[in-house]
Scaffold this motif. Sequence first.
Motif, short mmCIF file in Angstrom:
data_model
loop_
_atom_site.label_atom_id
_atom_site.label_comp_id
_atom_site.label_asym_id
_atom_site.label_seq_id
_atom_site.Cartn_x
_atom_site.Cartn_y
_atom_site.Cartn_z
N LEU A 1 -3.75 -2.51 -1.56
CA LEU A 1 -2.32 -1.78 -1.61
C LEU A 1 -2.11 -0.74 -0.87
O LEU A 1 -3.04 0.13 -0.53
N GLU A 2 -0.84 -0.45 -0.36
CA GLU A 2 -0.64 0.58 0.44
C GLU A 2 0.68 1.18 0.45
O GLU A 2 1.62 0.56 0.23
N TYR A 3 0.91 2.55 0.21
CA TYR A 3 2.13 2.99 0.22
C TYR A 3 2.19 4.43 1.06
O TYR A 3 1.87 5.45 0.73
N PRO A 4 2.72 4.16 2.25
CA PRO A 4 2.82 5.16 3.19
C PRO A 4 3.80 6.21 2.97
O PRO A 4 4.71 6.09 2.19
N SER A 5 3.55 7.28 3.29
CA SER A 5 4.43 8.34 3.39
C SER A 5 5.82 8.23 4.15
O SER A 5 5.62 7.76 5.25
N PRO A 6 7.25 8.36 3.78
CA PRO A 6 8.21 8.21 4.31
C PRO A 6 8.28 9.10 5.65
O PRO A 6 9.02 9.28 6.41
N ARG A 7 7.39 10.36 5.72
CA ARG A 7 7.34 11.42 6.59
C ARG A 7 6.01 11.30 7.43
O ARG A 7 5.57 12.18 7.97
N GLN A 8 5.38 9.96 7.61
CA GLN A 8 4.22 10.05 8.35
C GLN A 8 4.46 10.15 10.09
O GLN A 8 3.39 10.53 10.59
N GLY A 9 5.84 10.18 10.33
CA GLY A 9 5.88 10.43 11.70
C GLY A 9 6.17 11.85 11.94
O GLY A 9 6.44 12.08 13.18
N ASP A 10 6.00 12.51 10.94
CA ASP A 10 6.33 14.00 11.00
C ASP A 10 5.15 14.63 11.83
O ASP A 10 4.47 14.99 10.91
#
Length: 359
Positions: free
Chosen positions: A19-28
Amino acid sequence: MDGTIERTTLVREDQVPFLEYPSPRQGDLGRRQCLIFLIPGNPGLVAYYEPFMKTLRELLDEKEAKEGCGYAFHLCGRNLLGFDDADHEPAFGAAADGVPTEPFSLEEQIQWCCRQVQQANSSALGDGRVFDDVVLIGHSVGAYISLEIFNRHHQARRQHPSTPPGLLGSVKLRAGILLFPTVSHIAQSSSGQKLDLIRRTTFLDRFAHHIAKGFADLWPRWVLGAIVRRIMGFPEHAAAATLRFLGSRDGIWQALHMGKDEMRTITEEKWSEDLWEIQEAEEEEQTGLRTKFFFYFAKSDHWVADACRDEFIEKRNRHEKGRTKIVIDEENVPHAFCIHHSELMAEKVKLCIEDIAGL
């Protein structure tokens, strides 16, 4: 990528459920990127934790959206080995190189999880970036595995201060959140006594998995489904995971084999006292880390003997430099929280994460 854990068993890493739920802000690039890695209990199917992970993702999204939050939290977790028939070959019991293959031991699961934490740290963000912080969530025996990862991480850093990137010692392992932890004398618990009796009885030790699998195979799938959903009252996510587990070729054998190994292995504490401490003063100053380990015990747990739990808590409370917080549940949440209490535990874990991040 495929890899060998032991001489006669090929592990197919690309087939291990996750399962993986990345942050929508991982590019910040202005935020501290924090990996939160979940290690399941036994049976080691991460699908049991889907509602928990989804709820935690939603809660952390709300936190990240607030002004002043300087973090992005990336959630992931994987099965333990051997619980999905596609993740290994040949089947357990088959002859390979003239030696019958066996399910994976607790030690092999620890090695597997160490590798997965290393790989997630160096690959999940992409572009060659690694995480600024890594937090482990361990449930049940997953808590023991988490502590072993911390212990091996500590030893690696002490022996090789300049650990090359990609190795365990290079991971910025910050804190552990340990839920319903089975970390000492598991065989003294009520359920542990039953499993240990199987281990110590020669006939059952050799044939219990065949008996359990034969019993499960007696029933048509729709009958098992009715038992799991209607009689046991499992919600759909847990029912689906349980039916896959019962219907798998090797899952029951893996669960019993690993469980018996837990009875042998999880006894007296073997960790040094400095495991519970923040290792470096500058690390504490830079991160603001106040707690290294959060323990959440059930008020009554069939996998944790009350006397062993109380002794463990007393030792932690006596440790002057230890950085642990311990809670004993007052809401009657059971050991298998991921069946019916995922949302409640996600709320509690969110508070732990806020404490770790100083939010």
